[in-house]
Design a protein around this motif. Structure first.
Motif, short mmCIF file in Angstrom:
data_model
loop_
_atom_site.label_atom_id
_atom_site.label_comp_id
_atom_site.label_asym_id
_atom_site.label_seq_id
_atom_site.Cartn_x
_atom_site.Cartn_y
_atom_site.Cartn_z
N UNK A 1 1.04 -1.21 -0.02
CA UNK A 1 -0.07 0.08 -0.04
C UNK A 1 0.85 1.33 0.08
N UNK A 2 1.89 1.24 0.82
CA UNK A 2 2.73 2.35 0.87
C UNK A 2 3.33 2.61 -0.23
N UNK A 3 3.93 1.98 -0.91
CA UNK A 3 4.45 2.03 -2.29
C UNK A 3 3.60 2.90 -3.49
N UNK A 4 2.26 2.70 -3.19
CA UNK A 4 1.52 3.08 -4.49
C UNK A 4 0.85 4.37 -3.84
N UNK A 5 1.36 5.09 -2.95
CA UNK A 5 0.61 6.24 -2.49
C UNK A 5 1.81 7.34 -2.73
N UNK A 6 1.03 8.63 -2.94
CA UNK A 6 1.92 10.19 -3.10
C UNK A 6 2.21 10.34 -1.88
N UNK A 7 3.46 11.08 -1.89
CA UNK A 7 4.02 11.54 -0.41
C UNK A 7 3.01 12.60 0.17
N UNK A 8 2.33 13.33 -0.35
CA UNK A 8 1.33 14.46 0.17
C UNK A 8 0.41 13.39 1.00
N UNK A 9 -0.17 12.46 0.17
CA UNK A 9 -1.22 11.67 0.64
C UNK A 9 -0.82 10.86 2.11
N UNK A 10 0.47 10.29 1.97
CA UNK A 10 0.88 9.49 2.94
C UNK A 10 1.07 10.38 4.33
N UNK A 11 1.67 11.56 4.19
CA UNK A 11 1.71 12.43 5.06
C UNK A 11 0.19 12.81 5.86
N UNK A 12 -0.70 13.18 5.03
CA UNK A 12 -2.09 13.73 5.31
C UNK A 12 -2.62 12.60 6.06
N UNK A 13 -2.52 11.19 5.54
CA UNK A 13 -3.05 10.03 6.28
C UNK A 13 -2.58 9.62 7.65
N UNK A 14 -1.01 9.94 7.91
CA UNK A 14 -0.21 9.49 8.84
C UNK A 14 -0.88 10.73 10.06
N UNK A 15 -0.85 11.95 9.71
CA UNK A 15 -1.53 12.97 10.71
C UNK A 15 -2.80 12.69 10.95
N UNK A 16 -3.69 12.37 10.16
CA UNK A 16 -5.16 12.17 10.55
C UNK A 16 -5.16 10.77 11.30
N UNK A 17 -4.51 9.81 11.20
CA UNK A 17 -4.55 8.85 11.83
C UNK A 17 -3.93 8.63 13.29
N UNK A 18 -2.51 9.19 13.34
CA UNK A 18 -2.06 9.19 14.76
C UNK A 18 -2.01 10.42 15.58
N UNK A 19 -1.96 11.41 14.70
CA UNK A 19 -1.89 13.08 15.75
C UNK A 19 -3.49 13.49 15.88
N UNK A 20 -4.32 13.10 15.32
CA UNK A 20 -5.60 13.68 15.32
C UNK A 20 -6.83 12.66 15.88
N UNK A 21 -6.39 11.51 15.91
CA UNK A 21 -7.39 10.41 16.54
C UNK A 21 -7.11 9.97 17.93
N UNK A 22 -7.73 10.10 19.13
CA UNK A 22 -7.41 9.77 20.00
C UNK A 22 -7.14 8.41 20.58
#
Length: 263
Positions: free
Chosen positions: A84-105
């Motif tokens: 999955x990681x290899x098929x994503x654009x860098x910006x999309x990866x960064x957004x997903x990471x922040x939404x997943x780990x920084x913004x969800x309790x």
């Protein structure tokens, strides 16, 4: 236990029963198994870090390392994630990471929060972890709290199955809760947590009950700061946002640079 036939001599029956009652000692891993386990933990540590330019540039090497692992449930989960990681654009990866780990309790990566919440016990737990790292000769001054899961995985990879993996076993319930939250959110990062869970002892019934209670009620709440660790104030559990992530094992960018990348 099925009774032994009466034709078996008494002394033999006694020895057989004693052997069956004797606890089975686990077979120690071979050096090769120890090395592969350390590599798995190291890969998990890297793959759970913020996907900055350094990590995305290293993806071909990481993917090759995952592909070269001996077949195992953990290796299979990591292969699913890197695909999955290899098929994503860098910006999309960064957004997903922040939404997943920084913004969800419920899917933050700071393990002591799930065990202690914002209580004084959490500060002591962080201090204990920091002392454990120093005793192992590892400097973790990379901008992250010592309970950040990639940091804890790095320690486990460095110092081994016993003391090195003790924090992972201690925080098994929090790890289980993160995996459950990632699965509910359909995040591909669930594969990395599934790989880690595959290496840990199976959860007990008490573990599963505690995870269900955590999911329903959240961790303990006590409004105290964690200033000795530079964490600043913590919001109440209902609005908890973990501190910003910073890669502890790759060469990290400065905190300011990372914040610019997120804008």
């Amino acid at each position: 236990m099925t009774p032994l036939p009466s034709t078996v001599p008494g002394i033999v029956r006694t020895r057989v029963r004693a052997a069956l009652r004797r606890p089975v000692r686990p077979v120690p891993p071979t050096p090769e198994e120890t090395e592969q386990r350390a590599l798995l933990l190291r890969l998990m540590s890297l793959l759970l870090q913020y996907p900055d330019a350094g990590l995305t540039a290293a993806l071909p090497v990481l993917t090759a390392a995952v592909g070269a692992l001996p077949p195992s449930p953990a290796a299979g989960h990591l292969a699913g994630f890197t695909a999955w990681f290899a098929g994503q654009e860098p910006d999309a990866l960064e957004r997903h990471y922040v939404e997943t780990f920084d913004l969800r309790r419920r899917s933050g990566l700071h393990l002591t929060y799930y065990l202690h919440g914002d209580t004084r016990r959490r500060g002591m737990a962080l201090l204990t972890l920091a002392q454990r790292y120093r005793a192992a000769g590892w400097d973790t001054d990379g901008g992250e709290l010592p309970d950040h899961l990639p940091v804890v995985l790095g320690l486990a990879a460095l110092t081994g199955l016993g003391e090195g993996e003790a924090p992972l076993r201690q925080h098994r319930r929090g790890i289980e809760l993160i995996h459950r939250a990632l699965t509910d959110a359909d995040s591909p990062y669930r594969h990395v947590l599934a790989a880690l869970i595959a290496l840990l002892p199976p959860p007990t019934e008490a573990d599963l009950r505690a995870v269900a209670e955590l999911a329903a009620e959240g961790p303990p709440d006590e409004d105290v700061g964690l200033d000795p660790y530079g964490a600043g104030g913590f919001a109440p559990p209902g609005s908890f946002v973990p501190p910003g992530q910073a890669p502890p094992t790759l060469v990290p960018p400065s905190a300011a640079h990372r914040q610019e990348d997120r804008r």
